[in-house]
Motif scaffolding. Structure first.
Motif, PDB file in Angstrom:
ATOM      1  N   PRO A 190       1.093  -1.184  -0.045  1.00  0.00           N
ATOM      2  CA  PRO A 190       0.099   0.070  -0.039  1.00  0.00           C
ATOM      3  C   PRO A 190       0.895   1.212   0.052  1.00  0.00           C
ATOM      4  CG  PRO A 190      -0.577  -1.342   1.856  1.00  0.00           C
ATOM      5  CD  PRO A 190       0.655  -1.960   1.163  1.00  0.00           C
ATOM      6  N   HIS A 191       2.276   1.306   0.415  1.00  0.00           N
ATOM      7  CA  HIS A 191       2.943   2.219   0.139  1.00  0.00           C
ATOM      8  C   HIS A 191       3.708   2.646  -1.327  1.00  0.00           C
ATOM      9  CE1 HIS A 191       6.671   4.620   0.228  1.00  0.00           C
ATOM     10  NE2 HIS A 191       7.459   3.845  -0.153  1.00  0.00           N
ATOM     11  N   PHE A 192       3.699   1.405  -2.034  1.00  0.00           N
ATOM     12  CA  PHE A 192       4.293   1.670  -3.287  1.00  0.00           C
ATOM     13  C   PHE A 192       3.497   1.602  -4.433  1.00  0.00           C
ATOM     14  CE2 PHE A 192       6.407  -0.110  -6.982  1.00  0.00           C
ATOM     15  CZ  PHE A 192       7.087   0.917  -7.436  1.00  0.00           C
ATOM     16  N   THR A 268     -10.477   2.616  -3.774  1.00  0.00           N
ATOM     17  CA  THR A 268     -10.999   1.473  -4.691  1.00  0.00           C
ATOM     18  C   THR A 268     -12.361   1.875  -5.294  1.00  0.00           C
ATOM     19  OG1 THR A 268     -12.436   0.854  -3.037  1.00  0.00           O
ATOM     20  CG2 THR A 268     -10.291  -0.313  -3.014  1.00  0.00           C
ATOM     21  N   GLN A 269     -12.853   3.074  -4.742  1.00  0.00           N
ATOM     22  CA  GLN A 269     -14.135   3.536  -5.448  1.00  0.00           C
ATOM     23  C   GLN A 269     -14.027   4.151  -6.850  1.00  0.00           C
ATOM     24  OE1 GLN A 269     -17.086   2.763  -3.610  1.00  0.00           O
ATOM     25  NE2 GLN A 269     -15.334   1.707  -2.795  1.00  0.00           N
ATOM     26  N   VAL A 270     -12.749   5.294  -6.913  1.00  0.00           N
ATOM     27  CA  VAL A 270     -12.421   5.460  -8.315  1.00  0.00           C
ATOM     28  C   VAL A 270     -10.924   5.037  -8.530  1.00  0.00           C
ATOM     29  CG1 VAL A 270     -12.512   7.723  -9.938  1.00  0.00           C
ATOM     30  CG2 VAL A 270     -13.990   7.342  -7.836  1.00  0.00           C
ATOM     31  N   PRO A 271     -10.670   3.926  -8.974  1.00  0.00           N
ATOM     32  CA  PRO A 271      -9.156   3.661  -8.950  1.00  0.00           C
ATOM     33  C   PRO A 271      -8.266   4.318  -9.846  1.00  0.00           C
ATOM     34  CG  PRO A 271     -10.619   1.615  -9.169  1.00  0.00           C
ATOM     35  CD  PRO A 271     -11.575   2.836  -9.268  1.00  0.00           C
ATOM     36  N   SER A 272      -8.931   4.978 -10.925  1.00  0.00           N
ATOM     37  CA  SER A 272      -8.175   5.746 -11.773  1.00  0.00           C
ATOM     38  C   SER A 272      -7.784   7.174 -11.262  1.00  0.00           C
ATOM     39  CB  SER A 272      -8.879   5.837 -13.162  1.00  0.00           C
ATOM     40  OG  SER A 272      -9.970   6.570 -12.881  1.00  0.00           O
ATOM     41  N   ASP A 273      -8.396   7.557 -10.043  1.00  0.00           N
ATOM     42  CA  ASP A 273      -8.278   9.093  -9.747  1.00  0.00           C
ATOM     43  C   ASP A 273      -6.784   9.157  -9.129  1.00  0.00           C
ATOM     44  OD1 ASP A 273      -8.269  11.536  -8.275  1.00  0.00           O
ATOM     45  OD2 ASP A 273     -10.476  11.117  -7.501  1.00  0.00           O
ATOM     46  N   LYS A 274      -6.176   9.899  -9.902  1.00  0.00           N
ATOM     47  CA  LYS A 274      -4.690  10.135  -9.410  1.00  0.00           C
ATOM     48  C   LYS A 274      -4.579  10.946  -8.238  1.00  0.00           C
ATOM     49  CE  LYS A 274      -2.831   8.581 -13.390  1.00  0.00           C
ATOM     50  NZ  LYS A 274      -2.950   7.040 -13.275  1.00  0.00           N
ATOM     51  N   GLU A 275      -5.428  11.846  -8.030  1.00  0.00           N
ATOM     52  CA  GLU A 275      -5.397  12.411  -6.825  1.00  0.00           C
ATOM     53  C   GLU A 275      -5.591  11.518  -5.268  1.00  0.00           C
ATOM     54  OE1 GLU A 275      -4.134  15.287  -5.622  1.00  0.00           O
ATOM     55  OE2 GLU A 275      -3.464  15.407  -7.678  1.00  0.00           O
ATOM     56  N   ARG A 276      -6.416  10.749  -5.604  1.00  0.00           N
ATOM     57  CA  ARG A 276      -6.694   9.651  -4.386  1.00  0.00           C
ATOM     58  C   ARG A 276      -5.200   8.933  -4.218  1.00  0.00           C
ATOM     59  NH1 ARG A 276     -13.111   8.201  -4.559  1.00  0.00           N
ATOM     60  NH2 ARG A 276     -13.908  10.157  -5.125  1.00  0.00           N
ATOM     61  N   ALA A 277      -4.624   8.390  -5.439  1.00  0.00           N
ATOM     62  CA  ALA A 277      -3.477   7.716  -5.249  1.00  0.00           C
ATOM     63  C   ALA A 277      -2.394   8.669  -4.567  1.00  0.00           C
ATOM     64  CB  ALA A 277      -3.044   6.926  -6.668  1.00  0.00           C
ATOM     65  N   ARG A 278      -2.398   9.817  -5.242  1.00  0.00           N
ATOM     66  CA  ARG A 278      -0.991  10.531  -4.553  1.00  0.00           C
ATOM     67  C   ARG A 278      -1.318  10.861  -2.975  1.00  0.00           C
ATOM     68  NH1 ARG A 278       1.453  13.494  -7.791  1.00  0.00           N
ATOM     69  NH2 ARG A 278      -0.495  13.662  -9.352  1.00  0.00           N
ATOM     70  N   SER A 279      -2.650  10.960  -2.646  1.00  0.00           N
ATOM     71  CA  SER A 279      -2.848  11.064  -1.222  1.00  0.00           C
ATOM     72  C   SER A 279      -2.824   9.632  -0.265  1.00  0.00           C
ATOM     73  CB  SER A 279      -4.367  11.287  -1.011  1.00  0.00           C
ATOM     74  OG  SER A 279      -4.900  11.348   0.148  1.00  0.00           O
ATOM     75  N   LEU A 280      -2.829   8.874  -1.186  1.00  0.00           N
ATOM     76  CA  LEU A 280      -2.663   7.547  -0.312  1.00  0.00           C
ATOM     77  C   LEU A 280      -1.064   7.263  -0.123  1.00  0.00           C
ATOM     78  CD1 LEU A 280      -3.795   5.057   0.948  1.00  0.00           C
ATOM     79  CD2 LEU A 280      -3.879   4.001  -1.171  1.00  0.00           C
ATOM     80  N   PHE A 281      -0.415   7.508  -1.157  1.00  0.00           N
ATOM     81  CA  PHE A 281       1.167   7.395  -1.245  1.00  0.00           C
ATOM     82  C   PHE A 281       1.774   8.367  -0.218  1.00  0.00           C
ATOM     83  CE2 PHE A 281       5.174   9.062  -2.510  1.00  0.00           C
ATOM     84  CZ  PHE A 281       5.964   8.090  -2.333  1.00  0.00           C
ATOM     85  N   LYS A 282       1.175   9.453  -0.123  1.00  0.00           N
ATOM     86  CA  LYS A 282       1.700  10.462   0.956  1.00  0.00           C
ATOM     87  C   LYS A 282       1.210  10.002   2.283  1.00  0.00           C
ATOM     88  CE  LYS A 282       2.020  14.492  -1.621  1.00  0.00           C
ATOM     89  NZ  LYS A 282       1.159  16.042  -2.021  1.00  0.00           N
ATOM     90  N   PHE A 283       0.135   9.544   2.550  1.00  0.00           N
ATOM     91  CA  PHE A 283      -0.392   9.191   3.659  1.00  0.00           C
ATOM     92  C   PHE A 283       0.492   7.871   4.438  1.00  0.00           C
ATOM     93  CE2 PHE A 283      -3.053   7.120   7.012  1.00  0.00           C
ATOM     94  CZ  PHE A 283      -3.125   8.020   7.793  1.00  0.00           C
ATOM     95  N   SER A 284       0.998   6.988   3.337  1.00  0.00           N
ATOM     96  CA  SER A 284       1.705   5.779   3.781  1.00  0.00           C
ATOM     97  C   SER A 284       2.987   6.097   4.627  1.00  0.00           C
ATOM     98  CB  SER A 284       1.682   4.786   2.506  1.00  0.00           C
ATOM     99  OG  SER A 284       2.707   5.541   1.759  1.00  0.00           O
ATOM    100  N   ILE A 285       3.496   7.319   3.967  1.00  0.00           N
ATOM    101  CA  ILE A 285       4.669   7.617   4.729  1.00  0.00           C
ATOM    102  C   ILE A 285       4.512   8.198   6.102  1.00  0.00           C
ATOM    103  CG2 ILE A 285       6.871   9.280   4.223  1.00  0.00           C
ATOM    104  CD1 ILE A 285       6.456   8.675   1.322  1.00  0.00           C
ATOM    105  N   LEU A 286       3.530   9.254   6.119  1.00  0.00           N
ATOM    106  CA  LEU A 286       3.013   9.747   7.494  1.00  0.00           C
ATOM    107  C   LEU A 286       2.715   8.606   8.465  1.00  0.00           C
ATOM    108  CD1 LEU A 286       2.620  12.538   8.584  1.00  0.00           C
ATOM    109  CD2 LEU A 286       0.308  12.338   8.105  1.00  0.00           C
ATOM    110  N   TYR A 287       1.746   7.700   8.196  1.00  0.00           N
ATOM    111  CA  TYR A 287       1.454   6.448   8.941  1.00  0.00           C
ATOM    112  C   TYR A 287       2.864   5.969   9.358  1.00  0.00           C
ATOM    113  CZ  TYR A 287      -0.086   1.683   9.855  1.00  0.00           C
ATOM    114  OH  TYR A 287      -0.516   0.523  10.465  1.00  0.00           O
TER     115      TYR A 287
END
Ligand code: HEM
Ligand SMILES: CC(C)=CCC/C(C)=C/CC/C(C)=C/COP(=O)(O)OP(=O)(O)O
Length: 323
Positions: A190-192, A268-287
């Motif tokens: 989920p990070h990468f 998972t609701q909008v898998p092609s949404d780049k902003e959602r993917a970016r936010s998840l990547f950043k959150f993985s590091i903060l997590y």
């Protein structure tokens, strides 16, 4: 003598040469490795880690990870030259030669091994070398260009730094050390993968079969969610059955896990949404930063209060005014 070293005679040239070697080590990535190592050391020492051992282990860990990253840059210089994100790195742009990079990596690895073997123990020194071997041999050489599961199996390399920290303190690897390993191992997809979703065109151009390239965004988002789902209970194993941290950490792990799960589900609701993917990547590091911070803080506070993780909740409940 290598050419770039001979020509680096002015202060400006030295500065940019140092900057190139610094860049080869992927320093921003190393910082999080060191945070996971430090957290493992605090927990392993039951909140009373020796500052000297901490310093030596972190310095050695930085050298070992720097060596691993430099060899990765050396091995991947052909594809790095084509990918947008990596084409300005020192090797593809010719600012450092392959021989110089290799000598640099070997020097860093030797420093890491000697420091750990002399000032910590042989187990931690061997684990650091195993980290380099798994990253270079299993991930970079074997799997990165051949399997969409490359980062799942190769991700074991990134989970070795807390083992190094644990071994440096105790000279052995307990179950709790392996739970720390499992937390980072399960966290890695989920990070990468969100990042891989963002730059999948780059990976496709150089034929690297990252999961989003091979199976698409929807499958990747679903896999990310499943790994995140497994991550939350795994992070709680440190409390029970391991009993090495208390419920202060537990609350942080549940809150952070909830935030991570929400973002993974949102993707998972909008898998092609780049902003959602970016936010998840950043959150993985903060997590990972906050989870490690919480476990170290919890263990140090328990040590200060002379409490054991097992009795923390009971003792704190007794201290409440209404109990
Ligand atoms: C096989 C496993 C992993 C892969 C393939 C991977 C891949 C990546 C990539 C490609 C980047 C972007 C770097 C850049 O823009 O140059 C990145 C960023 C990052 N990774 Fe990972 N990573 C892995 C595991 C880890 C682990 C285990 C940690 C630490 C515990 C970590 C920490 C970070 C951090 C902190 C960043 C952000 C760096 C920045 O600010 O640019 N990664 N990762
Ligand atoms: C104990 C010890 C020394 C452990 C070190 C392990 C280590 C350095 C793991 C790195 C994992 C990682 C960031 C992979 C990215 O490689 P990539 O090739 O996909 O990234 P890139 O495309 O940015 O080059």
């Amino acid at each position: 003598m290598p050419e770039t070293i001979l020509t680096a005679t002015t202060p400006r040239a030295w500065q940019s040469l140092l900057a190139d070697y610094w860049q080869l080590t992927k320093p921003r990535l190393i910082l999080l490795f060191l945070i996971t190592t430090a957290a493992a050391m605090v927990v392993a020492s039951e909140g009373t880690v020796s500052p000297w051992l901490l310093l030596v282990t972190l310095l050695s860990g930085a050298c070992a990870a720097g060596a691993a990253n430099t060899i990765n840059c050396l091995y991947d210089r052909d594809i790095d030259a084509i990918m947008e994100r990596t084409r300005h790195r020192p090797l593809p742009s010719g600012r450092v030669s392959p021989l110089e990079a290799l000598l640099f990596a070997l020097t860093l690895a030797a420093i890491a091994f000697i420091l750990l073997a002399v000032f910590a123990n042989l187990l931690s020194a061997c684990l650091a070398m195993a980290g380099i071997a798994v990253y270079v041999g299993v991930y970079t050489h074997w799997l990165k260009r051949s399997s969409p599961q490359n980062i799942v199996i190769g991700g074991a390399a990134g989970a070795i730094p807390p083992l190094v920290g644990w071994a440096a303190v105790t000279g052995e690897l307990s179950w709790a050390a392996w739970v720390l390993f499992a937390i980072i191992f399960i966290w890695t997809p989920p990070h990468f993968w969100p990042l891989a979703m963002l730059i999948q065109d780059d990976y496709a151009r150089v034929n690297v079969p990252m999961l989003p390239v091979v199976d698409g965004d929807a499958t990747t988002a679903r896999q990310i969610f499943l790994y995140t789902l497994a991550l939350v209970p795994t992070s709680l194993l440190l409390i029970y059955p391991c009993g090495v941290v208390g419920w202060g950490y537990g609350l942080a792990a549940i809150a952070l896990g909830g935030g991570f799960l929400y973002r993974a589900w949102h993707l998972t609701q909008v898998p092609s949404d780049k902003e959602r993917a970016r936010s998840l990547f950043k959150f993985s590091i903060l997590y990972m930063m906050l989870l490690c911070g919480a476990m170290a803080l919890d263990r140090m506070l328990l040590a200060q209060l002379d409490l054991s993780p097992a009795t923390e909740l009971q003792t704190l409940t007794c201290l409440l005014p209404w109990s």
